[in-house]
Design an enzyme around this catalytic site. Structure first.
Site, short mmCIF file in Angstrom:
data_model
loop_
_atom_site.label_atom_id
_atom_site.label_comp_id
_atom_site.label_asym_id
_atom_site.label_seq_id
_atom_site.Cartn_x
_atom_site.Cartn_y
_atom_site.Cartn_z
N HIS A 299 -114.62 29.90 -53.39
CA HIS A 299 -115.58 30.62 -52.56
C HIS A 299 -114.68 31.70 -51.88
O HIS A 299 -115.29 33.15 -51.88
CB HIS A 299 -116.13 29.69 -51.83
CG HIS A 299 -117.10 30.20 -51.04
ND1 HIS A 299 -118.88 30.29 -51.27
CD2 HIS A 299 -117.27 30.81 -49.55
CE1 HIS A 299 -119.35 31.13 -50.11
NE2 HIS A 299 -118.47 31.33 -49.47
N GLU A 300 -113.92 31.36 -50.95
CA GLU A 300 -113.17 32.05 -50.07
C GLU A 300 -112.36 33.40 -50.78
O GLU A 300 -112.32 34.46 -50.73
CB GLU A 300 -112.24 31.67 -49.01
CG GLU A 300 -112.87 30.52 -48.18
CD GLU A 300 -114.09 31.24 -47.38
OE1 GLU A 300 -114.26 32.29 -47.30
OE2 GLU A 300 -114.91 30.47 -47.26
N GLU B 11 -121.32 37.67 -49.90
CA GLU B 11 -121.75 36.44 -50.16
C GLU B 11 -122.12 36.16 -51.83
O GLU B 11 -121.73 35.32 -52.24
CB GLU B 11 -122.70 35.84 -49.26
CG GLU B 11 -123.03 34.25 -49.28
CD GLU B 11 -121.67 33.39 -48.68
OE1 GLU B 11 -121.07 34.06 -48.22
OE2 GLU B 11 -121.73 32.36 -49.10
N HIS C 221 -114.56 36.25 -51.78
CA HIS C 221 -114.61 37.05 -50.55
C HIS C 221 -113.66 37.86 -50.62
O HIS C 221 -113.69 39.31 -50.46
CB HIS C 221 -114.69 36.38 -49.29
CG HIS C 221 -116.24 35.82 -49.00
ND1 HIS C 221 -117.42 36.65 -48.57
CD2 HIS C 221 -116.19 34.51 -48.67
CE1 HIS C 221 -118.29 35.71 -48.51
NE2 HIS C 221 -117.82 34.61 -48.57
ZN ZN Z 1 -119.02 32.96 -47.87
#
Ligand code: ZN
Length: 502
Positions: A265-266, A295, A269
């Site tokens: 997830h990170e 996101e 980003h």
């Molecule tokens: Zn996030």
């Protein structure tokens, strides 16, 4: 020196100071001893004041006006015209907020972070409540300074999702809530779950998790020469420019998904930040265009890639050789099903794709009521628990697993939560457009470990632009229409219909 160059060199200095404050914020959440809290609050507040002074000074106003006058004839699609529009937007916003309010918000939230962490560890809501009261009051003042048409939440939301209105967020939730609730009920009605995820709770040594996680994020494209990963209580991504992007993760020996999917997830980003065009380095366009767009990138890699069958066709053998003992009796398909188990749970960050947005809806409703004063800070835990019971059929056993679980409010981030759901919806729209542009071959490419075509598509269509296009315009440029819940709901129906009817 042209008027535009003078403005750019002034704002480059403001950005550098903001990034220095971000380094201090990163350190606070990774390496700083708890004893550093008070001096760190003073340091960050001092820098925040300098940033505010420089960004709102009479000199800045003059530089902006001169650059705008000189740039009146610019092609509206040029980088320079976009730069001037963004400089104007930033200036108008920040100038509305008094320096004293900005400094007080910085001081209070830096201290509130520690108070929240302690309150959460001890499940002591009363220890955090006075901070929440202060943060809400400062947020109301900020909203009133920023300006709104009677809906304070609009002013706060706009800081994270430019151009989005509270009413549009409400409509978005109204359009997805019935289908999500129906899907959860349909799956629950199947009785004792046909999906077994107990394998994920076996023992996975931390060093093995770190090695495997790093190999996965390297494979999807994280550039280790322009970023690093450390540990933090709460995973996050922060950037000090496109060539120094920091992500964090956390490990649980007895819960494999936490570090693995948190890291993916990170990384989503981080790929966005690392992918912004080099010509924007150090410039105000060098940032994500909105948090919803940000996101969409993290959720795309975490869910549409990381929780997909093709991804594990490629990576499961490596995971199994990293953890031969706990995975000895589990095949790739069983693992794929385990990481996609749908189950109402108490904790947002561990929620499956189907229930996730209901967690966001709950927070969106509560923070609106807190902001408007309809709900008191003292009554908020009871309101939280009542909604948990209504949406999930669950009652949190304590506030640590209820209202205290998320870091956002302690950081003054009220109006932020909707960006998670915006990102979820957008992630599917983008993925489907990428797949169609790539000849419908993404699944085959992912199964073969070829992540580059998807990453390159995202670089070209999303990442490189930074803040050049506002989010509503960028989504139209890419998919030819607005944010749309239909592809997202169709994706969930198809994926989970397949998992739960086999
Ligand atoms: Zn996030």
């Amino acid at each position: 020196m042209s008027a535009l160059s003078e403005l750019q060199s002034h704002l480059a200095e403001v950005k550098a100071l903001s990034e220095a404050a971000a380094v201090l914020g990163w350190d606070q959440q990774t390496y700083m001893p708890t004893g550093g809290a008070v001096s760190r609050a003073a340091q960050i507040t001092a820098l925040t004041r300098v940033v505010h002074q420089k960004a709102t000074s009479a000199e800045m106003a003059g530089l902006l006006e001169r650059a705008e006058a000189a740039g009146a004839e610019l092609d509206t699609d040029s980088d320079d015209a976009a730069y001037l529009r963004m400089a104007r937007r930033d200036f108008d916003k920040i100038s509305k907020l008094p320096e004293s309010l900005v400094a007080e918000m910085s001081r209070v939230t830096t201290l509130a972070h520690g108070a929240w962490a302690l309150a959460r560890a001890q499940s002591d809501y009363a220890g955090f409540a006075p901070w929440l009261t202060q943060i809400l009051e400062l947020s109301r003042q900020a909203a009133d300074h920023l300006g709104h048409d009677g809906e304070r939440y609009d002013a706060l939301l706009d800081q994270y999702e430019p151009g989005m209105k509270t009413a549009e967020v409400r409509a978005m939730f109204e359009s997805i809530k019935p289908a999500l609730v129906a899907l959860v009920r349909k799956i629950s009605a199947l009785g004792p779950s046909p999906v077994d995820d107990s394998v994920l709770k076996r023992s996975f040594d931390e060093e093995g998790q770190r090695q495997f996680g790093e190999s996965v994020i390297r494979a999807i494209g994280f550039d280790w020469t322009r970023g690093r990963q450390d540990r933090a209580v709460h995973p996050f991504c922060t950037s000090f420019g496109r060539s120094d992007v920091r992500i964090t993760t956390r490990f649980d020996k007895n819960f494999l998904p936490m570090a693995l999917f948190g890291s993916i997830h990170e990384t989503g980003h981080a790929l966005y930040e690392q992918g912004i065009a080099e010509r924007y380095a150090g410039n105000i366009l060098c940032d994500g265009t909105s948090l919803g767009f940000h996101e969409s990138q993290s959720r795309l890699w975490e869910n549409l890639v990381g929780r997909s069958r093709p991804f594990w066709q490629k990576f499961y053998p490596a995971l199994q050789s990293q953890f031969p003992e706990p995975l000895k009796d589990i095949d790739g398909e069983a693992f794929y099903r385990a990481i996609n188990k749908v189950e109402p749970t108490l904790i947002r960050v561990e929620a499956d794709e189907v229930t996730y947005n209901l967690h966001i809806l709950l927070r969106f409703e509560i923070e609106q009521d807190l902001l408007s004063g309809k709900l008191s800070v003292a009554d908020a835990p009871a309101a939280w628990n009542a909604k948990m019971s209504e949406y999930f059929g669950l009652t949190p056993p304590n506030d640590a697993q209820g209202i205290l679980q998320d870091v956002h409010w302690s950081g003054g981030m009220i109006g932020y939560f909707p960006t998670y759901s915006i990102g979820n919806l957008l992630s599917v729209q983008l993925f489907e457009k990428a797949n169609s542009d790539l000849g419908g071959q993404i699944s085959e490419q992912i199964a073969a470990g070829e992540m580059r075509p998807l990453l390159d598509w995202l670089r070209t269509n999303v990442h490189q632009w930074g803040r050049k296009y506002p989010p509503t315009e960028l989504v139209r440029r890419i998919v030819g229409g607005p944010l749309d819940p239909a592809p997202y709901l169709a994706y969930l129906e198809k994926k989970f219909g397949n998992i739960y009817t086999r």
